[in-house]
Design an enzyme around this catalytic site. Structure first.
Site, PDB file in Angstrom:
ATOM      1  CE1 TYR A  46       4.628 -31.780 -31.407  1.00  9.30           C
ATOM      2  CE2 TYR A  46       5.629 -32.479 -29.112  1.00  9.30           C
ATOM      3  CZ  TYR A  46       4.259 -31.832 -30.129  1.00  9.30           C
ATOM      4  OH  TYR A  46       3.170 -31.459 -29.347  1.00  9.30           O
ATOM      5  CG  HIS A 104      -0.601 -35.052 -32.769  1.00  4.74           C
ATOM      6  ND1 HIS A 104       0.805 -35.181 -32.991  1.00  4.74           N
ATOM      7  CD2 HIS A 104      -0.742 -33.853 -32.138  1.00  4.74           C
ATOM      8  CE1 HIS A 104       1.184 -33.784 -32.562  1.00  4.74           C
ATOM      9  NE2 HIS A 104       0.512 -33.164 -31.798  1.00  4.74           N
TER      10      HIS A 104
END
Length: 274
Positions: A46, A104
């Site tokens: 991010y 992730h």
């Protein structure tokens, strides 16, 4: 609060920070903390771990009152790379530890997620993280982690919304003592917010469609982590603890699920993200 399989407790509701970057991102995250969110979800990919850390510092809230989650990207799944990337994430956030740290994506074609998982197991022993988990893992990936390391994740963060209710995956997680956390809990604010069934139910309960969805997810015994830059919407998303959806209406929402309900067709069996 949810008690994880390692004994740590985490809140049953959180705040997503995807695309909340820079100064405006810091302001949005500070607003969320001030509005009562105590669990913040970020990730290396991010590129806003620094913004999250800055927001924590500016909020005036004691660090130990917050649960901070981040995630390891697939390009760092080699053991040494994983430890280094985790350390870098902590430096960016100006934190001494993460409360929850996740792989992730499984990225099964590369086949390195077990090595990365072992790095997280050791990082937990080192005190860099309190709890460890995964995102987007399917039963076959979780079974392999258990077989190879003997340790299952505490959390599995997966795409979950009314068009993709993940019933099978939720059951597998629950049967194995894994808490299910929901990313994209509002379906990326897609057409699901215009769904006629949800609009009708919202009028019945005097709640918005977003509130109906988030309450439905709470009653599924999952942890939604909605994101909003708007202070008004942040408060609205949290205003879901004063009502309960009936069993009959829960079934109506569950019936909205679709076999191809993923918003961007990111099937963990084949999808790769680095």
């Amino acid at each position: 609060m949810y008690k994880l399989n390692d004994g740590q407790e985490i809140p049953g509701f959180g705040f997503g920070t995807y695309k909340l970057n820079g100064r405006s991102g810091v302001q949005s995250i500070v607003s969320a903390i001030n509005n009562g969110y105590t669990m913040l979800d970020t990730a290396y990919n991010y590129e806003n771990e620094g913004a999250v850390g800055k927001a924590i510092a500016e909020s005036g809230i004691n660090r130990d009152r917050l649960t901070v989650t981040s995630k390891l990207p697939g390009r760092y799944y080699a053991y040494d790379d994983a430890i280094t990337a985790l350390q870098e994430s902590l430096y960016r956030a100006h934190l001494d530890y993460f409360d929850l740290y996740l792989l992730h994506w499984p990225n099964p074609k590369r086949g390195m997620y077990v090595e990365a998982w072992q790095a997280l197991i050791d990082a937990q022993k080192f005190g860099l993280v309190k709890s460890i988990g995964v995102c987007n893992f399917l039963p076959e990936h979780l079974n392999k982690l258990k077989k190879e390391t003997g340790i299952l994740p505490s959390v599995n963060q997966i795409e979950l919304h009314p068009y993709f209710n993940q019933e099978t995956m939720r059951k597998f997680d629950a049967d194995n003592g894994i808490v299910t956390m929901d990313w994209s809990p509002l379906g990326r604010a897609s057409s699901v917010l215009q769904n006629e069934t949800l609009i009708k139910l919202g009028k019945k309960y005097k709640k918005t469609v977003g509130q109906m969805i988030l309450r439905w997810e709470l009653q599924l015994k999952t942890i939604p982590i909605p994101k909003s830059a708007s202070p008004v919407r942040q408060r609205e998303n949290m205003d879901i603890f004063d009502f309960e959806i009936s069993a009959e209406d829960m079934l109506q929402i569950n019936a909205l699920t679709k076999p191809d309900g993923r918003t961007k067709n990111q099937d963990p069996a084949v999808y790769e993200e680095f």
